[in-house]
Design a protein around this motif. Sequence first.
Motif, PDB file in Angstrom:
ATOM      1  N   ALA A 123       0.855  -1.188   0.000  1.00  0.00           N
ATOM      2  CA  ALA A 123       0.000   0.000   0.000  1.00  0.00           C
ATOM      3  C   ALA A 123       0.886   1.232   0.000  1.00  0.00           C
ATOM      4  O   ALA A 123       2.070   1.167   0.352  1.00  0.00           O
ATOM      5  CB  ALA A 123      -0.898   0.008   1.227  1.00  0.00           C
ATOM      6  N   SER A 124       0.308   2.339  -0.411  1.00  0.00           N
ATOM      7  CA  SER A 124       1.051   3.601  -0.362  1.00  0.00           C
ATOM      8  C   SER A 124       0.130   4.704   0.102  1.00  0.00           C
ATOM      9  O   SER A 124      -1.094   4.639  -0.056  1.00  0.00           O
ATOM     10  CB  SER A 124       1.641   3.949  -1.733  1.00  0.00           C
ATOM     11  N   LEU A 125       0.715   5.698   0.672  1.00  0.00           N
ATOM     12  CA  LEU A 125       0.029   6.922   1.050  1.00  0.00           C
ATOM     13  C   LEU A 125       0.696   7.996   0.203  1.00  0.00           C
ATOM     14  O   LEU A 125       1.810   8.427   0.497  1.00  0.00           O
ATOM     15  CB  LEU A 125       0.200   7.182   2.538  1.00  0.00           C
ATOM     16  N   GLY A 126       0.046   8.314  -0.924  1.00  0.00           N
ATOM     17  CA  GLY A 126       0.737   9.132  -1.924  1.00  0.00           C
ATOM     18  C   GLY A 126       1.862   8.303  -2.503  1.00  0.00           C
ATOM     19  O   GLY A 126       1.648   7.165  -2.915  1.00  0.00           O
ATOM     20  N   ALA A 127       3.065   8.841  -2.500  1.00  0.00           N
ATOM     21  CA  ALA A 127       4.219   8.115  -3.032  1.00  0.00           C
ATOM     22  C   ALA A 127       4.940   7.307  -1.963  1.00  0.00           C
ATOM     23  O   ALA A 127       5.873   6.567  -2.268  1.00  0.00           O
ATOM     24  CB  ALA A 127       5.191   9.099  -3.668  1.00  0.00           C
ATOM     25  N   GLU A 128       4.497   7.428  -0.708  1.00  0.00           N
ATOM     26  CA  GLU A 128       5.178   6.750   0.399  1.00  0.00           C
ATOM     27  C   GLU A 128       4.592   5.366   0.642  1.00  0.00           C
ATOM     28  O   GLU A 128       3.384   5.205   0.819  1.00  0.00           O
ATOM     29  CB  GLU A 128       5.028   7.583   1.671  1.00  0.00           C
ATOM     30  N   ALA A 129       5.454   4.350   0.629  1.00  0.00           N
ATOM     31  CA  ALA A 129       5.015   2.993   0.965  1.00  0.00           C
ATOM     32  C   ALA A 129       4.651   2.957   2.452  1.00  0.00           C
ATOM     33  O   ALA A 129       5.384   3.485   3.289  1.00  0.00           O
ATOM     34  CB  ALA A 129       6.117   1.994   0.669  1.00  0.00           C
TER      35      ALA A 129
END
Length: 105
Positions: free
Chosen positions: A49-55
């Motif tokens: 999963a990601s939050l924006g580009a952050e894993a």
Amino acid sequence: MPVVHVTAPVPGSAAETAAALAAVAHAVAAALGLADADVYCALVPVTAASLGAEAVRPWPVAIVHGAARPPERTAEALDAVGAILARVWDCPREATWAQWVTRER
């Protein structure tokens, strides 16, 4: 018959996964005054999963598909499901998502 899709990492063994799904089904059934066997529950495994580009670690998400019910009953069901997701997937309650979806006709 409510249908619940839990999108989350596999919580452990087949027995642990079955127990988690049974707990979710029971919570929904209890809130609605149904038998546990009146609620279908399935796990949709997620591996990333990601939050924006952050894993990020995948959040457990439960979507309940069902007929319109009294709002206090659906709120009770969703609160119970969120607590189960937090316990089983060892995360804060705020990192879970539970939503009731009714079919548009």
